[in-house]
Design a protein around this motif. Structure first.
Motif, PDB file in Angstrom:
ATOM      1  N   PRO A  62       2.826  11.433   5.759  1.00 10.06           N
ATOM      2  CA  PRO A  62       1.891  10.293   5.950  1.00 10.06           C
ATOM      3  C   PRO A  62       0.929  10.122   7.078  1.00 10.06           C
ATOM      4  O   PRO A  62       0.130   9.331   7.009  1.00 10.06           O
ATOM      5  CB  PRO A  62       3.098   9.197   6.284  1.00 10.06           C
TER       6      PRO A  62
ATOM      7  N   LEU B  98      -0.360   4.575  -1.433  1.00  9.73           N
ATOM      8  CA  LEU B  98      -1.195   5.357  -0.924  1.00  9.73           C
ATOM      9  C   LEU B  98      -0.691   6.385   0.325  1.00  9.73           C
ATOM     10  O   LEU B  98      -1.621   7.116   0.881  1.00  9.73           O
ATOM     11  CB  LEU B  98      -2.400   4.546   0.088  1.00  9.73           C
ATOM     12  N   ILE B  99       0.495   6.336   0.464  1.00 11.12           N
ATOM     13  CA  ILE B  99       1.164   7.015   1.353  1.00 11.12           C
ATOM     14  C   ILE B  99       1.721   8.294   0.813  1.00 11.12           C
ATOM     15  O   ILE B  99       2.740   8.192  -0.134  1.00 11.12           O
ATOM     16  CB  ILE B  99       2.152   6.340   2.105  1.00 11.12           C
ATOM     17  N   GLY B 100       1.437   9.588   1.046  1.00  8.81           N
ATOM     18  CA  GLY B 100       1.888  10.688   0.397  1.00  8.81           C
ATOM     19  C   GLY B 100       2.968  11.316   1.377  1.00  8.81           C
ATOM     20  O   GLY B 100       3.487  10.694   2.381  1.00  8.81           O
TER      21      GLY B 100
ATOM     22  N   ASN C 222      -1.376   6.698  15.078  1.00  8.18           N
ATOM     23  CA  ASN C 222      -1.612   8.199  14.701  1.00  8.18           C
ATOM     24  C   ASN C 222      -2.023   8.959  15.608  1.00  8.18           C
ATOM     25  O   ASN C 222      -3.158   9.332  15.959  1.00  8.18           O
ATOM     26  CB  ASN C 222      -2.440   8.007  13.556  1.00  8.18           C
TER      27      ASN C 222
ATOM     28  N   ASN D 188       0.709  -1.267  -0.131  1.00 11.17           N
ATOM     29  CA  ASN D 188      -0.043  -0.021  -0.074  1.00 11.17           C
ATOM     30  C   ASN D 188       0.925   1.320   0.100  1.00 11.17           C
ATOM     31  O   ASN D 188       0.399   2.360   0.107  1.00 11.17           O
ATOM     32  CB  ASN D 188      -0.828   0.149   1.422  1.00 11.17           C
TER      33      ASN D 188
ATOM     34  N   HIS E 246      -1.309  12.228   7.415  1.00 13.49           N
ATOM     35  CA  HIS E 246      -2.729  12.686   7.087  1.00 13.49           C
ATOM     36  C   HIS E 246      -3.054  11.594   6.042  1.00 13.49           C
ATOM     37  O   HIS E 246      -4.324  11.502   5.986  1.00 13.49           O
ATOM     38  CB  HIS E 246      -2.500  13.860   6.269  1.00 13.49           C
ATOM     39  N   SER E 247      -2.221  11.127   5.370  1.00 14.10           N
ATOM     40  CA  SER E 247      -2.800  10.141   4.460  1.00 14.10           C
ATOM     41  C   SER E 247      -3.387   8.887   5.294  1.00 14.10           C
ATOM     42  O   SER E 247      -4.402   8.112   4.987  1.00 14.10           O
ATOM     43  CB  SER E 247      -1.302   9.232   3.685  1.00 14.10           C
TER      44      SER E 247
ATOM     45  N   LYS F 248      -6.868   9.875   6.716  1.00 11.77           N
ATOM     46  CA  LYS F 248      -7.782   9.454   5.790  1.00 11.77           C
ATOM     47  C   LYS F 248      -8.240   7.981   5.563  1.00 11.77           C
ATOM     48  O   LYS F 248      -9.384   7.878   5.299  1.00 11.77           O
ATOM     49  CB  LYS F 248      -7.471  10.168   4.406  1.00 11.77           C
ATOM     50  N   LEU F 249      -7.253   7.210   5.285  1.00 10.93           N
ATOM     51  CA  LEU F 249      -7.603   5.906   5.336  1.00 10.93           C
ATOM     52  C   LEU F 249      -8.281   5.132   6.492  1.00 10.93           C
ATOM     53  O   LEU F 249      -9.257   4.398   6.282  1.00 10.93           O
ATOM     54  CB  LEU F 249      -6.318   5.046   4.901  1.00 10.93           C
TER      55      LEU F 249
END
Length: 516
Positions: free
Chosen positions: A56, A51-53, A404, A48, A58-59, A62-63
């Protein structure tokens, strides 16, 4: 014959691809026997990672909104579980602390931490347990921190003097530079016994080089190195991170070797009359202690020294800068804070560390800053030592585990209007930052909680309080609060992308911090 090298390369690529595909299939079959937490379907090989901007936290936030507060991912071939709620944090950091107390083996730990010799990256073993005890009783005890209070007070005064000189130019002040040097000088005096980072050819390093070293250290320890999660690519070093780590480690080692050599020379020179003056002296004494269960090597002394130095500079300065950012955006909050300081401290002296317990609104500002801008939003990754179950889901041994903290701090189920900077929420509240209240975790919790949290908190409090007490602060002319950039940069911590500039107007008589 000229084609043979290309044939070899092609064969190597085909073999590596085949091995990766086989490993992917085997990993999938292995994980299929577990009931993993929900999460997005991973791609072959990369998992994945797509999917990590660049931010991270924030990514992952959102997930988690889509898949839940306990979420399963894969980074390359590495299984990952992310906790994004108070309950998940409690299960990982408290209830199952021992199961999740280990650290993943990374290139950063190997190359920038003397092969995992630091408290941060050391695996859970006798070495780490001994180090944790020594840090608590010998290096960062209440008694030891009290001995260095004078150094903290003097360096805060020096920072106020520098700001006073800058204020008279009438131009906005770039706060980050002043905050970084204040933290650096305090830590340097506590850990090394003097200011090692000064201008001059005889210095162990320059301010510019040290700033680069800390930037590089935090970036490389926070970045996802592809070789850590896709082992087949480790030798290629496609991002160039390992090359950068090796270069950084050489420069850091040169600096630390000079520090240790100077300390050992003084020990030999003074002989039996030698008295430990700083933390490196204490570490070298501990390294000579035959009663220790696990001997501390010279590399271990260097790893601990670097860790004390790095942790005490960047994170404290970043927290104060975020606090000042919020305060200049909200003049009404700034006014309430300065009124409290004037009322409790008065205008005939600076703020002392002993004043902090008598400043409830100021304390609320510090807590709200740590809530809205946690500088370590994902803490440091843990790794499960054994198969464990949480809320009916399985977390296999070897899983990388992230908390997180940013997501928890923005959870509307926990906080009213979580996106607003509102210190009043902490006035009269018993919620603290020392790891017991899992809705606010700037320093983590459990056995792996940051051992320097007391020092870090003191540095943030005394620095910020005196900045507010000694100066009037405002945004530069023509800059509206809503126009102030709040963009972030993620390394291992989170900084402002655009350094804060503010206008400082002296408020206290300059002789209060004029120095000798």
């Amino acid at each position: 014959m000229e084609l043979l090298p290309w044939v070899s390369i092609l064969a190597a690529v085909v073999l590596a691809t085949a091995l990766m595909l086989v490993t992917t299939v085997l990993n999938r079959r292995k994980l299929n026997k577990y009931k993993l937490p929900p999460g997005p379907r991973p791609w072959p090989v990369i998992g994945n990672l797509n999917l990590i901007g660049p931010l991270p936290q924030h990514s992952l936030h959102k997930l988690s909104a889509q898949y839940g507060p306990l979420m399963s991912l894969r980074f390359g071939f590495v299984p990952v579980v992310v906790g994004s709620s108070v309950d998940a944090a409690r299960s990982i950091l408290k209830t199952n602390d021992l199961a999740f107390i280990d650290r993943p083996r990374t290139a950063a730990g190997k190359h920038t931490s003397y092969n995992n010799s630091s408290m941060l990256w050391s695996p859970y073993d006798d070495y780490w347990r001994q180090a944790r005890k020594l840090w608590q009783t010998e290096l960062l005890s209440v008694k030891q921190l009290k001995l260095y209070e004078q150094a903290r007070r003097e360096e805060v005064s020096a920072t106020l003097r520098d700001l006073h000189a800058a204020a008279f130019t009438g131009r906005p002040v770039a706060l980050n530079n002043h905050l970084m040097m204040a933290s650096l000088n305090v830590i340097s005096r506590m850990v090394l016994g003097k200011k090692y980072v000064v201008k001059g050819s005889s210095s162990a390093t320059t301010p510019e080089e040290f700033s680069w070293m800390m930037d590089e250290l935090f970036f490389l320890n926070g970045a996802v190195n592809v070789g850590d999660v896709i082992p087949w690519l480790d030798w290629l070093d496609p991002q160039g991170y390992i090359k950068r780590m090796k270069r950084l480690s050489k420069i850091l080692d040169r600096f630390l070797e000079k520090v240790l050599d100077e300390h050992n020379e003084r020990r030999q020179r003074e002989g039996e009359a030698f008295v430990a003056r700083d933390m490196v002296d204490k570490l070298l004494q501990l390294a000579d202690d035959p009663s220790l269960k696990v001997p501390i090597t010279r590399k271990g002394v260097k790893a601990f020294t670097l860790e004390l130095f790095a942790a005490g500079t960047d994170t404290s300065a970043a927290t104060v800068e975020w606090a000042m950012t919020e305060l200049v955006k909200k003049p009404e909050v700034l006014t309430k804070a300065t009124e409290e300081l004037d009322r409790v401290v008065g205008r005939d002296r600076l703020v002392a560390e002993g004043d902090i317990p008598n400043l409830p609104y100021f304390d609320a500002i510090v807590k709200e800053t740590m809530r809205t801008h946690p500088v370590a939003p994902l803490l440091t990754p843990r790794q499960s030592r054994e198969d464990t179950s949480i809320d009916g889901y399985d977390i296999p041994a070897g899983t990388r585990v992230l908390i997180n903290v940013m997501a928890i701090c923005r959870d509307p189920k926990v906080w009213d209007a979580p996106m607003e900077f509102r210190p009043e929420r902490f006035v009269g509240s018993s919620v603290d930052v020392r790891g017991q209240d899992l809705e606010l975790l700037p320093f983590g919790s459990g056995r792996r909680m940051c051992p320097g949290h007391t020092l870090g908190l003191k540095m943030v409090q005394v620095t910020l309080a005196n900045l507010l007490h000694a100066f009037h602060w405002r945004l530069p002319d023509g800059v509206a609060a809503e126009e102030l950039s709040m963009e972030e940069v993620f390394r291992m911590n989170v900084l402002r992308k655009v350094p804060l500039e503010a206008v400082a107007e002296p408020k206290l008589p300059v002789h209060l911090y004029a120095g000798p």
